[in-house]
Write a protein that holds these residues in place. Structure first.
Motif, short mmCIF file in Angstrom:
data_model
loop_
_atom_site.label_atom_id
_atom_site.label_comp_id
_atom_site.label_asym_id
_atom_site.label_seq_id
_atom_site.Cartn_x
_atom_site.Cartn_y
_atom_site.Cartn_z
N UNK A 4 -24.46 -21.25 -15.44
CA UNK A 4 -23.95 -20.56 -14.27
C UNK A 4 -25.09 -20.20 -13.35
N UNK A 5 -24.76 -19.75 -12.16
CA UNK A 5 -25.83 -19.29 -11.27
C UNK A 5 -26.33 -17.92 -11.70
N UNK A 40 -21.82 -26.24 -5.05
CA UNK A 40 -21.71 -25.06 -4.19
C UNK A 40 -23.04 -24.86 -3.48
N UNK A 41 -23.05 -23.93 -2.52
CA UNK A 41 -24.29 -23.66 -1.80
C UNK A 41 -25.34 -23.10 -2.75
N UNK A 42 -26.59 -23.42 -2.44
CA UNK A 42 -27.68 -22.91 -3.27
C UNK A 42 -27.79 -21.40 -3.10
N UNK A 43 -27.90 -20.65 -4.21
CA UNK A 43 -28.01 -19.19 -4.10
C UNK A 43 -29.21 -18.77 -3.28
N UNK A 44 -29.03 -17.73 -2.46
CA UNK A 44 -30.14 -17.22 -1.67
C UNK A 44 -31.17 -16.50 -2.55
N UNK A 177 -19.59 -8.54 -6.71
CA UNK A 177 -20.75 -7.65 -6.85
C UNK A 177 -21.65 -7.75 -5.62
N UNK A 178 -21.91 -8.96 -5.16
CA UNK A 178 -22.75 -9.13 -3.97
C UNK A 178 -22.10 -8.48 -2.75
N UNK A 205 -29.43 -8.79 -2.32
CA UNK A 205 -28.02 -8.89 -1.91
C UNK A 205 -27.65 -7.93 -0.79
N UNK A 206 -28.61 -7.47 -0.01
CA UNK A 206 -28.29 -6.55 1.09
C UNK A 206 -28.05 -7.32 2.38
#
Length: 206
Positions: A4-5, A40-44, A177-178, A205-206
């Motif tokens: 998972x990511x 999916x999009x790459x996590x920031x 959560x994000x 995540x802000x």
């Protein structure tokens, strides 16, 4: 293998890993953060921070291990390549299991060489409170011939799949959560405290 990511890792991820180990009598569970998700999009959030949060969350948890092998590979993190890596470390008769959620299973026909996954491992499909078991239409005949109806049926090294309901399903998602963090809301009791402190310390995540 539970991939998972983990963006960020939360209590549902961690409880699933423990209950998989107990329910299936596994020697160990490797939680594998994805580096570059193919679908999916790459996590920031950088991969090394997602791995750090996972490693912190698993400190002192016997038999559940944060595994960085996908972070050490370039390009998309295909599960087929990861299973080949695991299989190369095992004896040919050792059982290998890839656990995925019902949401991922419903899209299995879009994965890279999905039939080849079963040459390397069994697949366990974990029930989710917010989903249902949808067999991907493009693989219906293939999967019908390989379905197991008990953990005991996952004998041998690979080739079967099992739908599994765990004892403590939790409707927690990293996406939620994000979103809570962006709204300035408290994520206490959704993630381990050590992960919450890490997120706050690094301003994620802000």
């Amino acid at each position: 293998m539970l991939g998972g990511t983990f963006n960020p890792v939360h209590l549902a991820h961690l409880r699933s890993a423990i209950e998989l180990k107990e329910t299936l009598g596994l020697d160990e569970v490797r939680m594998v953060p994805c580096h570059v998700p193919p679908h999916r999009d790459e996590p920031q959030t950088p991969a090394h921070q997602r791995l750090e949060m996972l490693s912190l969350a698993l400190e002192g948890v016997p038999g559940v291990i944060a595994d960085d092998r996908e972070l050490r590979r370039d390009g998309p993190s295909f599960s087929l390549d990861t299973l080949k890596s695991f299989r190369g470390e095992l004896d040919k008769d050792d059982s290998l299991i890839m656990a995925i959620g019902e949401d991922a299973f419903s899209k299995l026909d879009r994965w890279r060489a999905p039939e080849a996954l079963f040459e390397l491992a069994h697949v366990v499909v974990i029930a989710r409170p917010d989903h249902g078991l949808d067999v991907p239409a493009g693989l219906s005949d293939f999967l019908a011939a390989r379905r197991a109806h008990s953990a005991e049926a996952l004998s041998g090294p690979s080739g079967r799949w099992l739908a599994l309901s765990l004892a403590s399903p939790m409707a927690i998602s990293s996406t939620d959560i994000r979103a809570r963090l962006r709204r300035g809301q408290d994520i206490r009791y959704l993630v381990p405290e050590v992960v919450r402190h890490y997120v706050e310390r690094h301003g994620l995540y802000l």
